[in-house]
Design a protein around this motif. Structure first.
Motif, mmCIF file in Angstrom:
data_model
loop_
_atom_site.group_PDB
_atom_site.id
_atom_site.type_symbol
_atom_site.label_atom_id
_atom_site.label_comp_id
_atom_site.label_asym_id
_atom_site.label_seq_id
_atom_site.Cartn_x
_atom_site.Cartn_y
_atom_site.Cartn_z
ATOM 1 N N VAL A 188 0.667 -7.973 13.968
ATOM 2 C CA VAL A 188 0.289 -6.688 13.382
ATOM 3 C C VAL A 188 1.022 -6.473 12.054
ATOM 4 O O VAL A 188 0.413 -6.060 11.054
ATOM 5 C CB VAL A 188 0.590 -5.525 14.349
ATOM 6 C CG1 VAL A 188 0.478 -4.179 13.639
ATOM 7 C CG2 VAL A 188 -0.364 -5.570 15.539
ATOM 8 N N VAL A 189 2.313 -6.750 12.030
ATOM 9 C CA VAL A 189 3.090 -6.591 10.798
ATOM 10 C C VAL A 189 2.515 -7.477 9.697
ATOM 11 O O VAL A 189 2.329 -7.037 8.554
ATOM 12 C CB VAL A 189 4.571 -6.923 11.043
ATOM 13 C CG1 VAL A 189 5.336 -6.972 9.719
ATOM 14 C CG2 VAL A 189 5.204 -5.895 11.973
ATOM 15 N N TRP A 190 2.210 -8.717 10.041
ATOM 16 C CA TRP A 190 1.645 -9.647 9.058
ATOM 17 C C TRP A 190 0.311 -9.119 8.516
ATOM 18 O O TRP A 190 0.095 -9.084 7.300
ATOM 19 C CB TRP A 190 1.437 -11.024 9.674
ATOM 20 C CG TRP A 190 0.362 -11.817 8.966
ATOM 21 C CD1 TRP A 190 -0.902 -12.077 9.404
ATOM 22 C CD2 TRP A 190 0.463 -12.425 7.664
ATOM 23 N NE1 TRP A 190 -1.603 -12.795 8.472
ATOM 24 C CE2 TRP A 190 -0.792 -13.028 7.397
ATOM 25 C CE3 TRP A 190 1.476 -12.511 6.716
ATOM 26 C CZ2 TRP A 190 -1.049 -13.707 6.207
ATOM 27 C CZ3 TRP A 190 1.218 -13.197 5.522
ATOM 28 C CH2 TRP A 190 -0.034 -13.788 5.288
ATOM 29 N N ALA A 191 -0.591 -8.719 9.417
ATOM 30 C CA ALA A 191 -1.914 -8.278 8.993
ATOM 31 C C ALA A 191 -1.829 -7.012 8.137
ATOM 32 O O ALA A 191 -2.578 -6.865 7.160
ATOM 33 C CB ALA A 191 -2.808 -8.045 10.206
ATOM 34 N N VAL A 192 -0.927 -6.104 8.475
ATOM 35 C CA VAL A 192 -0.749 -4.892 7.673
ATOM 36 C C VAL A 192 -0.261 -5.257 6.269
ATOM 37 O O VAL A 192 -0.798 -4.772 5.258
ATOM 38 C CB VAL A 192 0.243 -3.924 8.350
ATOM 39 C CG1 VAL A 192 0.650 -2.817 7.380
ATOM 40 C CG2 VAL A 192 -0.369 -3.315 9.608
ATOM 41 N N LEU A 193 0.766 -6.098 6.200
ATOM 42 C CA LEU A 193 1.318 -6.477 4.894
ATOM 43 C C LEU A 193 0.300 -7.232 4.058
ATOM 44 O O LEU A 193 0.187 -7.000 2.839
ATOM 45 C CB LEU A 193 2.581 -7.323 5.092
ATOM 46 C CG LEU A 193 3.787 -6.598 5.694
ATOM 47 C CD1 LEU A 193 4.945 -7.576 5.911
ATOM 48 C CD2 LEU A 193 4.233 -5.443 4.802
ATOM 49 N N GLN A 194 -0.464 -8.124 4.677
ATOM 50 C CA GLN A 194 -1.459 -8.888 3.922
ATOM 51 C C GLN A 194 -2.613 -7.992 3.470
ATOM 52 O O GLN A 194 -3.101 -8.133 2.343
ATOM 53 C CB GLN A 194 -1.989 -10.059 4.770
ATOM 54 C CG GLN A 194 -3.049 -10.909 4.091
ATOM 55 C CD GLN A 194 -2.552 -11.691 2.882
ATOM 56 O OE1 GLN A 194 -1.576 -11.309 2.216
ATOM 57 N NE2 GLN A 194 -3.217 -12.793 2.578
ATOM 58 N N PHE A 195 -3.017 -7.060 4.305
ATOM 59 C CA PHE A 195 -4.067 -6.124 3.888
ATOM 60 C C PHE A 195 -3.598 -5.306 2.688
ATOM 61 O O PHE A 195 -4.326 -5.146 1.704
ATOM 62 C CB PHE A 195 -4.457 -5.204 5.039
ATOM 63 C CG PHE A 195 -5.366 -4.080 4.609
ATOM 64 C CD1 PHE A 195 -6.684 -4.330 4.282
ATOM 65 C CD2 PHE A 195 -4.880 -2.782 4.488
ATOM 66 C CE1 PHE A 195 -7.527 -3.302 3.848
ATOM 67 C CE2 PHE A 195 -5.710 -1.748 4.070
ATOM 68 C CZ PHE A 195 -7.029 -2.012 3.748
ATOM 69 N N LEU A 196 -2.376 -4.783 2.763
ATOM 70 C CA LEU A 196 -1.854 -3.993 1.637
ATOM 71 C C LEU A 196 -1.689 -4.857 0.395
ATOM 72 O O LEU A 196 -1.921 -4.394 -0.733
ATOM 73 C CB LEU A 196 -0.520 -3.358 2.038
ATOM 74 C CG LEU A 196 -0.590 -2.281 3.131
ATOM 75 C CD1 LEU A 196 0.813 -1.819 3.504
ATOM 76 C CD2 LEU A 196 -1.444 -1.102 2.681
ATOM 77 N N ASN A 197 -1.291 -6.107 0.588
ATOM 78 C CA ASN A 197 -1.140 -7.018 -0.536
ATOM 79 C C ASN A 197 -2.481 -7.257 -1.226
ATOM 80 O O ASN A 197 -2.578 -7.270 -2.462
ATOM 81 C CB ASN A 197 -0.566 -8.346 -0.037
ATOM 82 C CG ASN A 197 -0.293 -9.328 -1.167
ATOM 83 O OD1 ASN A 197 0.141 -8.951 -2.253
ATOM 84 N ND2 ASN A 197 -0.559 -10.594 -0.918
ATOM 85 N N ILE A 198 -3.549 -7.433 -0.425
ATOM 86 C CA ILE A 198 -4.878 -7.658 -0.984
ATOM 87 C C ILE A 198 -5.428 -6.380 -1.626
ATOM 88 O O ILE A 198 -6.025 -6.408 -2.707
ATOM 89 C CB ILE A 198 -5.834 -8.154 0.113
ATOM 90 C CG1 ILE A 198 -5.413 -9.558 0.583
ATOM 91 C CG2 ILE A 198 -7.278 -8.174 -0.377
ATOM 92 C CD1 ILE A 198 -6.146 -10.035 1.816
ATOM 93 N N ALA A 199 -5.214 -5.253 -0.937
ATOM 94 C CA ALA A 199 -5.804 -3.989 -1.391
ATOM 95 C C ALA A 199 -5.013 -3.325 -2.506
ATOM 96 O O ALA A 199 -5.494 -2.359 -3.107
ATOM 97 C CB ALA A 199 -5.920 -3.028 -0.201
ATOM 98 N N TRP A 200 -3.803 -3.823 -2.784
ATOM 99 C CA TRP A 200 -2.958 -3.182 -3.792
ATOM 100 C C TRP A 200 -3.688 -3.129 -5.131
ATOM 101 O O TRP A 200 -4.177 -4.143 -5.622
ATOM 102 C CB TRP A 200 -1.655 -3.951 -3.948
ATOM 103 C CG TRP A 200 -0.612 -3.167 -4.693
ATOM 104 C CD1 TRP A 200 -0.297 -3.279 -6.003
ATOM 105 C CD2 TRP A 200 0.231 -2.144 -4.148
ATOM 106 N NE1 TRP A 200 0.702 -2.389 -6.333
ATOM 107 C CE2 TRP A 200 1.044 -1.673 -5.210
ATOM 108 C CE3 TRP A 200 0.378 -1.582 -2.883
ATOM 109 C CZ2 TRP A 200 1.980 -0.671 -5.034
ATOM 110 C CZ3 TRP A 200 1.314 -0.582 -2.705
ATOM 111 C CH2 TRP A 200 2.114 -0.140 -3.775
ATOM 112 N N PRO A 201 -3.790 -1.957 -5.764
ATOM 113 C CA PRO A 201 -4.591 -1.810 -6.993
ATOM 114 C C PRO A 201 -3.887 -2.350 -8.233
ATOM 115 O O PRO A 201 -3.534 -1.601 -9.149
ATOM 116 C CB PRO A 201 -4.820 -0.298 -7.075
ATOM 117 C CG PRO A 201 -3.615 0.297 -6.410
ATOM 118 C CD PRO A 201 -3.272 -0.655 -5.282
ATOM 119 N N ARG A 202 -3.681 -3.662 -8.269
ATOM 120 C CA ARG A 202 -3.075 -4.286 -9.451
ATOM 121 C C ARG A 202 -4.030 -4.158 -10.638
ATOM 122 O O ARG A 202 -5.247 -4.128 -10.475
ATOM 123 C CB ARG A 202 -2.796 -5.767 -9.186
ATOM 124 C CG ARG A 202 -1.847 -6.044 -8.032
ATOM 125 C CD ARG A 202 -1.737 -7.554 -7.817
ATOM 126 N NE ARG A 202 -0.810 -7.889 -6.749
ATOM 127 C CZ ARG A 202 -1.155 -7.997 -5.465
ATOM 128 N NH1 ARG A 202 -2.422 -7.794 -5.113
ATOM 129 N NH2 ARG A 202 -0.266 -8.323 -4.546
#
Length: 488
Positions: A421-435
């Motif tokens: 769960v921690v991994w999936a949350v961090l990866q989702f936020l990493n992908i969705a981060w509005p760079r």
């Protein structure tokens, strides 16, 4: 009693025609090492330099934990629709409905994306120079219609194509990679420790360029869950599907990491890639090393890989739609749930994916930026969809309400679930981060825009059908009877 007799007695029961090998081939084709590598290699290399390669190991480690949880869930509930079915049984109808809603749209958008990717190679093969967006969309539409035809023929045609794709992709990935490593190495292994440049310290590199590369790589390791999307079409699903889920991910990881390493070490001019002079490092490296004569055969292999991925995506999307319809969870469920022909194929559900895919191609012509928004949504969409069953499973574990099935992690279940769960949350936020990655700033918010739009539309549809949704026990009992009848 045979499964065919059961199917006649129960009009909404699929035929079990897939084996363990077929389920593995399906998941393999869905991920597709050629699509996974070609789709992200140039982006990841430009973002983080050759050391982006270590991101494969990081993403694989995280995704393997996710796969372990999914193997546990599919062993307990081997039901068509996978994420939707698991989430609903874990935390209720509303929770499960939105899980599947995100998942099915991610699948359909990814399907359209892959068809357009294949269209570019087809255009090169038939020597169409600088094809316009309209031309690519037309080729993609032909691919869409051809893929739909294969899916409508039946599972035998699908299995044959999947096996052919594995052969093509092993040749295209492993054999070419080995040839590059043996005879065309231009760089030493030390380049794998280069990234960010002399002016970027390690911390800044790891939290910036490297994490951006990890976001791109996230696209390479999704699809292993697709074996569960066809669960009710597989013999002995409780025994075989956990194996298909885990082995497909592991095998793809090895192939993609190996091929990527070979290409990195064979790139003749890493500086030209870094400054953007070489826009397509995979194709440029292959043609430089092997000659222009190899170009078309390589592109044919790429097309096969893209087509196999397209077929798996369309099949998965249609099965999720069918699973919704069987529960009465979509408008026009009575038509969507119908199975046609001797092969008992969900024809209407497949045709729905075709119509939506064609609409997306049209949208790509008239509003290119909107299409880019949807494409950017897919990687984040997969991880968001994964989070529904992962979080639901963790909640059930913490409530001490989980009953282990044939595949179980034993005492490791809770810690694996927490880390997954921690991994999936961090990866989702990493992908969705509005760079700031696009000229149009709103495209940097693609994932969040997609989530809001789908959420609003989904809430309206769920409200309109909620009173007609059947209980989970109806499907569970039917599946159990069919699985029992399928056993020799």
């Amino acid at each position: 009693m045979s499964s065919q007799i059961t199917s006649k007695q129960q009009p909404h029961v699929l035929r079990r025609e897939f084996s363990l090998w077929s389920a593995f081939a399906f998941a393999f084709a869905f991920i597709s090492p050629i699509v996974a590598l070609y789709g992200i290699f140039g982006l990841a290399l430009s973002a983080a330099g050759p050391s982006f390669w270590w991101g494969f190991l990081l993403v694989f480690a995280g995704q393997f934990l996710v796969a372990l949880i999914f193997a546990t869930l599919v062993s307990r509930w081997p039901l068509e629709g996978s994420l939707y079915q698991w989430s609903r049984r874990l935390l209720g109808t509303t929770y499960g409905w939105f899980s599947g809603w995100v998942y099915v749209w991610t699948l359909v958008i990814a399907m359209a994306t892959v068809a357009l990717g294949a269209a570019g190679f087809v255009a090169n093969i038939v020597e169409i120079e600088a094809p316009s967006g309209g031309t690519l969309a037309l080729i993609a539409l032909v691919i869409l219609l051809a893929g739909t035809a294969v899916n409508l023929v039946g599972r035998r045609a699908l299995k044959i194509f999947m096996i052919g794709s594995i052969i093509a992709e092993v040749i295209g990935s492993v054999v070419l990679g080995t040839w590059l490593l043996l005879f065309h190495r231009s760089n030493s292994l030390s380049v794998l420790f280069e990234g960010g440049g002399a002016d970027t310290d390690t911390l800044a590199y790891m939290t910036g360029p490297f994490m951006l590369a990890v976001a791109f790589i996230g696209w390479s390791f999704v699809g292993f869950e697709s074996a569960g999307s066809i669960a009710e079409e597989v013999h002995e699903p409780r025994r075989d599907l956990p194996k298909a889920v885990l082995f497909s991910l592991a095998f793809i990881a090895v192939v993609v990491a190996y091929s990527s390493l070979a290409i990195i070490l064979a790139i003749p001019d890493l500086g030209a890639v870094a400054d953007g002079t070489v826009a397509d490092p995979v194709y440029d490296t292959l043609t430089t090393a092997l000659g222009t004569g190899i170009a078309k055969p390589v592109e044919v292999l790429f097309v096969i890989g893209f087509l196999a991925s397209f077929l798996a995506l369309q099949t998965s999307a249609s099965r999720v739609i069918w699973a919704y319809a069987r529960d009465g969870a979509l408008p026009a469920a009575g038509a969507l749930v119908q199975l046609r022909g001797k092969a008992r194929i969900p024809v209407v559900a497949i045709l729905v994916t075709t119509v939506v895919g064609a609409a997306l191609f049209l949208l790509s012509i008239v509003a290119g930026d909107v299409y880019s928004l949807m494409v950017n949504f897919t990687a984040g969409g997969f991880y968001l969809a994964f989070l529904f069953p992962l979080v639901g499973f963790l909640v059930v574990l913490l409530r001490r309400a989980w009953t282990p099935a044939a595949f179980s992690l034993g005492r490791a279940t809770l810690p694996v679930a927490v880390v997954a769960v921690v991994w999936a949350v961090l990866q989702f936020l990493n992908i969705a981060w509005p760079r700031a990655a696009f000229d149009q700033r709103y495209l940097d918010w693609s994932v969040w825009i997609g989530v809001v739009v789908l959420g609003v539309i989904g809430a309206a549809i769920l409200a309109s059908v909620r009173s007609r949704i059947t209980g989970t026990d109806v499907v569970d009992e039917a599946e159990a009877r069919d699985e029992l009848a399928d056993r020799p």
